[in-house]
Design an enzyme around this catalytic site. Sequence first.
Site, PDB file in Angstrom:
ATOM      1  N   GLU A   1       2.740  -5.384   8.070  1.00 50.61           N
ATOM      2  CA  GLU A   1       3.577  -6.550   7.490  1.00 50.61           C
ATOM      3  C   GLU A   1       4.835  -7.032   8.388  1.00 50.61           C
ATOM      4  OE1 GLU A   1       4.277  -6.497   3.576  1.00 50.61           O
ATOM      5  OE2 GLU A   1       2.657  -5.169   2.903  1.00 50.61           O
TER       6      GLU A   1
ATOM      7  N   CYS B   1       4.298 -11.405  -2.958  1.00 47.78           N
ATOM      8  CA  CYS B   1       3.735 -10.160  -2.626  1.00 47.78           C
ATOM      9  C   CYS B   1       2.815  -9.600  -3.787  1.00 47.78           C
ATOM     10  CB  CYS B   1       4.980  -9.291  -2.809  1.00 47.78           C
ATOM     11  SG  CYS B   1       4.469  -7.420  -2.593  1.00 47.78           S
TER      12      CYS B   1
ATOM     13  N   CYS C   1      -1.662  -4.220   1.145  1.00 49.99           N
ATOM     14  CA  CYS C   1      -0.930  -5.566   1.007  1.00 49.99           C
ATOM     15  C   CYS C   1      -1.814  -6.526   0.187  1.00 49.99           C
ATOM     16  CB  CYS C   1      -0.821  -6.249   2.505  1.00 49.99           C
ATOM     17  SG  CYS C   1       0.027  -7.851   2.403  1.00 49.99           S
TER      18      CYS C   1
ATOM     19  N   HIS D   1      -0.560 -15.197   6.927  1.00 51.26           N
ATOM     20  CA  HIS D   1      -1.726 -14.069   7.442  1.00 51.26           C
ATOM     21  C   HIS D   1      -2.373 -14.500   8.657  1.00 51.26           C
ATOM     22  CE1 HIS D   1      -0.732 -11.757   3.709  1.00 51.26           C
ATOM     23  NE2 HIS D   1      -0.429 -12.723   3.328  1.00 51.26           N
TER      24      HIS D   1
ATOM     25  N   GLY E   1      -2.434  -9.980   1.619  1.00 52.65           N
ATOM     26  CA  GLY E   1      -3.270  -9.679   2.762  1.00 52.65           C
ATOM     27  C   GLY E   1      -4.728  -9.555   2.420  1.00 52.65           C
TER      28      GLY E   1
HETATM   29  N1  LIG Z   1       5.706  -8.666   4.142  1.00 53.64           N
HETATM   30  C1  LIG Z   1       5.255  -9.711   3.299  1.00 53.64           C
HETATM   31  C2  LIG Z   1       5.877  -9.631   2.118  1.00 53.64           C
HETATM   32  C3  LIG Z   1       5.206  -8.567   1.149  1.00 53.64           C
HETATM   33  C4  LIG Z   1       3.587  -8.450   1.018  1.00 53.64           C
HETATM   34  C5  LIG Z   1       2.935  -7.452   0.263  1.00 53.64           C
HETATM   35  N2  LIG Z   1       3.115  -6.291   0.453  1.00 53.64           N
HETATM   36  C6  LIG Z   1       1.778  -7.993  -0.456  1.00 53.64           C
HETATM   37  O1  LIG Z   1       1.201  -7.017  -1.208  1.00 53.64           O
HETATM   38  O2  LIG Z   1       1.350  -8.822  -0.584  1.00 53.64           O
HETATM   39  C7  LIG Z   1       5.942 -11.050   3.713  1.00 53.64           C
HETATM   40  O3  LIG Z   1       7.027 -11.072   4.581  1.00 53.64           O
HETATM   41  O4  LIG Z   1       5.248 -12.121   3.652  1.00 53.64           O
END
Ligand SMILES: N[C@@H](CCC[C@H](N)C(=O)O)C(=O)O
Length: 286
Positions: A216, A75, A225, A167, A228
Amino acid sequence: MKINFTKMHGLGNNYIYINMFQETLKEEDLPSIAVDVSNINTGIGSDGLILITPSDKAEVGMRIFNKDGSEGRNCGNGLRCVAKYAYEHHLVHSDHFTIETKAGIVDAYITLENGDVSAITVDMGIPELNRRNIPMIGTNREKVVSEPFDIGAETLEVTAVSMGNPHAVFFVDDIEKSPLYELGPSISTDHRFPEGVNCEFIEVVNPREINFRVWERGSGVTQACGTGACASVVASILNGYSRKNEEVCVHLGGGDLWIKWAADGHVWMRGPAETVAKGEYYWLNG
Ligand SMILES: N[C@@H](CCC[C@H](N)C(=O)O)C(=O)O
């Protein structure tokens, strides 16, 4: 059961942070605690839960649970918040230290302005581009760069990148018209991504500027993200829109991040982190 927490956000991507140097939680309770604290009506309200943990391999550790209780491996916004928290609470002893995640160990650097943490820079490591390791099912082409992707009645083009978490990046002409709510849920649970996927729509404004929206995995639409944003800059370079070794400003729903894919293959992320509140959460199931 009473749990001490801190709420923090990175560009609006907000989590409930628990200092596991002080708190004790049972492993089997973590997914339910994540679901419960994230609930805006009956909990605190957040995109999920992040644990700041002791680590054998780094100076501090991070674990992230999405809003639905699933555990993520990395994250980006969480890393900057954990770095700020660790620095301010003296869990680390200098302005450069390491953080362990389920995806590996990263280096974090604190920038101070008048004694306050104004930005955090993280070496997010080398992106994984091999289809099998993302993981994504499909043809035997090794990298997934603008590959046709049928979804519902539409055929989009996907570029797939793992930043320790998966991603799927889609280029759009106008970010305001991206089909985030229409396609985000089905893309993020599509069978071609056996572990699910974080779904990004990006508009390349110019080689050094990208508009960005995300659905997400495990949390739905969030304001930002970090992984992301890194994956999007990598995708923009793979598709010839941006250049390696140049910082790209990514405009997310909650603000800007600066990302560079360096010549040595490492992706660097620079941006802010903020503390919102501290308090006690009363977990009824504990
Ligand atoms: N939803 C993601 C984990 C969280 C990612 C995040 N918000 C970021 O800032 O990178 C997953 O399940 O991979």
